[in-house]
Design a protein around this motif. Structure first.
Motif, PDB file in Angstrom:
ATOM      1  N   TYR A  72      21.210  16.000  48.207  1.00 26.31           N
ATOM      2  CA  TYR A  72      20.042  15.529  47.563  1.00 26.31           C
ATOM      3  C   TYR A  72      18.813  16.051  48.304  1.00 26.31           C
ATOM      4  O   TYR A  72      18.320  15.237  49.328  1.00 26.31           O
ATOM      5  CB  TYR A  72      19.979  14.139  47.221  1.00 26.31           C
ATOM      6  CG  TYR A  72      18.259  13.477  46.522  1.00 26.31           C
ATOM      7  CD1 TYR A  72      18.175  14.122  45.431  1.00 26.31           C
ATOM      8  CD2 TYR A  72      18.319  12.224  46.878  1.00 26.31           C
ATOM      9  CE1 TYR A  72      17.122  13.718  44.761  1.00 26.31           C
ATOM     10  CE2 TYR A  72      17.134  11.699  46.331  1.00 26.31           C
ATOM     11  CZ  TYR A  72      16.599  12.434  45.265  1.00 26.31           C
ATOM     12  OH  TYR A  72      15.637  11.849  44.604  1.00 26.31           O
ATOM     13  N   PHE A  73      18.253  17.281  47.710  1.00 29.98           N
ATOM     14  CA  PHE A  73      17.141  17.673  48.474  1.00 29.98           C
ATOM     15  C   PHE A  73      15.733  16.910  47.845  1.00 29.98           C
ATOM     16  O   PHE A  73      15.579  16.968  46.537  1.00 29.98           O
ATOM     17  CB  PHE A  73      16.867  19.225  48.374  1.00 29.98           C
ATOM     18  CG  PHE A  73      17.971  19.828  48.969  1.00 29.98           C
ATOM     19  CD1 PHE A  73      17.675  20.347  50.297  1.00 29.98           C
ATOM     20  CD2 PHE A  73      19.456  20.067  48.436  1.00 29.98           C
ATOM     21  CE1 PHE A  73      18.701  21.171  51.084  1.00 29.98           C
ATOM     22  CE2 PHE A  73      20.154  20.913  49.086  1.00 29.98           C
ATOM     23  CZ  PHE A  73      19.876  21.360  50.421  1.00 29.98           C
ATOM     24  N   GLU A  90      21.249   4.600  39.830  1.00 30.87           N
ATOM     25  CA  GLU A  90      22.242   4.062  38.611  1.00 30.87           C
ATOM     26  C   GLU A  90      23.361   4.924  38.545  1.00 30.87           C
ATOM     27  O   GLU A  90      24.562   4.410  38.348  1.00 30.87           O
ATOM     28  CB  GLU A  90      21.303   4.223  37.351  1.00 30.87           C
ATOM     29  CG  GLU A  90      21.955   3.543  36.114  1.00 30.87           C
ATOM     30  CD  GLU A  90      21.278   3.674  34.823  1.00 30.87           C
ATOM     31  OE1 GLU A  90      21.753   3.460  33.736  1.00 30.87           O
ATOM     32  OE2 GLU A  90      20.055   4.624  34.945  1.00 30.87           O
ATOM     33  N   PHE A  91      23.429   6.198  38.512  1.00 32.03           N
ATOM     34  CA  PHE A  91      24.336   7.160  38.418  1.00 32.03           C
ATOM     35  C   PHE A  91      25.471   6.721  39.564  1.00 32.03           C
ATOM     36  O   PHE A  91      26.684   6.737  39.392  1.00 32.03           O
ATOM     37  CB  PHE A  91      24.280   8.676  38.442  1.00 32.03           C
ATOM     38  CG  PHE A  91      25.355   9.447  38.639  1.00 32.03           C
ATOM     39  CD1 PHE A  91      26.118   9.780  37.608  1.00 32.03           C
ATOM     40  CD2 PHE A  91      25.512  10.173  39.850  1.00 32.03           C
ATOM     41  CE1 PHE A  91      27.174  10.849  37.618  1.00 32.03           C
ATOM     42  CE2 PHE A  91      26.496  10.980  39.980  1.00 32.03           C
ATOM     43  CZ  PHE A  91      27.487  11.416  39.050  1.00 32.03           C
ATOM     44  N   TYR A  92      24.936   6.668  40.791  1.00 31.45           N
ATOM     45  CA  TYR A  92      25.590   6.493  41.893  1.00 31.45           C
ATOM     46  C   TYR A  92      26.600   4.882  41.871  1.00 31.45           C
ATOM     47  O   TYR A  92      27.824   4.882  41.905  1.00 31.45           O
ATOM     48  CB  TYR A  92      25.135   6.310  43.252  1.00 31.45           C
ATOM     49  CG  TYR A  92      25.496   5.848  44.456  1.00 31.45           C
ATOM     50  CD1 TYR A  92      26.087   6.896  45.383  1.00 31.45           C
ATOM     51  CD2 TYR A  92      25.544   4.729  44.894  1.00 31.45           C
ATOM     52  CE1 TYR A  92      26.874   6.537  46.340  1.00 31.45           C
ATOM     53  CE2 TYR A  92      26.315   4.434  46.023  1.00 31.45           C
ATOM     54  CZ  TYR A  92      26.896   5.400  46.795  1.00 31.45           C
ATOM     55  OH  TYR A  92      27.820   5.013  48.088  1.00 31.45           O
ATOM     56  N   VAL A 104      26.175  10.404  48.877  1.00 27.69           N
ATOM     57  CA  VAL A 104      25.182  10.940  48.637  1.00 27.69           C
ATOM     58  C   VAL A 104      24.260  11.381  49.965  1.00 27.69           C
ATOM     59  O   VAL A 104      24.181  10.354  50.829  1.00 27.69           O
ATOM     60  CB  VAL A 104      24.026  10.471  47.834  1.00 27.69           C
ATOM     61  CG1 VAL A 104      22.649  11.162  47.535  1.00 27.69           C
ATOM     62  CG2 VAL A 104      24.670  10.326  46.380  1.00 27.69           C
ATOM     63  N   ILE A 105      23.796  12.450  50.267  1.00 27.27           N
ATOM     64  CA  ILE A 105      23.340  12.653  51.491  1.00 27.27           C
ATOM     65  C   ILE A 105      21.802  13.374  51.438  1.00 27.27           C
ATOM     66  O   ILE A 105      21.809  14.373  50.655  1.00 27.27           O
ATOM     67  CB  ILE A 105      24.067  13.985  52.373  1.00 27.27           C
ATOM     68  CG1 ILE A 105      25.406  13.433  52.745  1.00 27.27           C
ATOM     69  CG2 ILE A 105      23.358  14.288  53.707  1.00 27.27           C
ATOM     70  CD1 ILE A 105      26.296  14.436  53.307  1.00 27.27           C
TER      71      ILE A 105
END
Length: 219
Positions: A72-73, A90-92, A104-105
């Motif tokens: 995730y930039f 929310e998706f996560y 997620v990074i």
């Protein structure tokens, strides 16, 4: 009636996937991670460490093994990134209800370490996400994947390549469909991403980005 919300006011709109775009070529650097035998878990992402929301350095073996990683930039100066945080959180959470293999990074596009830390420590960033610590290599990582606008979300495969380059647009679409009553769309798309990405696992004494093919592998 279900209506489409106002677009996120950010430069992300200019970063939509180009027609016919393909994942980065194989000759581009693969973000392979050195294992414990080589570096005591210190050489993560070309020397950078993964940092938890609590500020702790996290072993890449535990953070990425058998998981599908989303890069995730983002940046604190971008209003669109702050808005997209809510959707991505929310998706996560929806994915985590049935599959804990998602990771997620956060890769910072901020102008300083202080701005990076302030954004990552904010309420909008999920408590379970990681970030790549501040290093000059962050710019190189963005260049590797041709990230010109933020926010940008990439799904990574077993070789350190982006198998999904328009993850942001897909997440926005999935969550809108879900709000409109299509409850299965997230699970179906996530399963597709998992098949594309494979798993992150140990191989030959090193922590590498997966070795298996499609399917669940070692999930």
């Amino acid at each position: 009636r279900c209506t489409t919300p106002a677009p996120i006011p950010c430069a992300w709109a200019a970063a939509r996937a180009r027609p016919g775009a393909s994942p980065p070529a194989m000759e581009r650097p693969s973000w392979e991670v050195a294992g414990a035998q080589d570096s005591g878990l210190s050489a993560l992402f070309k020397g950078a460490s993964l940092i938890s929301k609590g500020g702790e350095a996290v072993s890449v073996l535990s953070a990425l093994k058998n998981r599908t990683a989303l890069l995730y930039f983002a940046a604190g100066w971008s209003e669109g990134c702050r808005s997209f945080n809510k959707v991505l959180c929310e998706f996560y959470d929806v994915v985590k209800q049935s599959d804990d293999a998602i990771t997620v990074i956060f890769v910072s596009s901020d102008k300083s370490r202080e701005e990076q830390l302030a954004f990552f420590a904010g309420d909008g960033v999920h408590a379970e996400w990681f970030m790549v610590e501040w290093t000059p290599n962050l710019e190189e990582l963005a260049k590797t994947f041709e990230v010109e606008q933020t926010p940008r979300l990439l799904v990574m495969d077993q070789h350190g390549r982006a198998v999904v380059e328009n993850g942001l647009e897909q997440v926005l679409d999935m969550m809108e469909q879900r709000r409109c009553g299509s409850q299965a769309v997230v699970a179906e798309r996530w399963a597709e991403w998992r098949r594309l990405a494979g798993n992150w696992r140990l191989s030959g004494g090193h922590a590498a980005i997966g070795t298996g093919g499609g399917g669940d592998g070692g999930a």
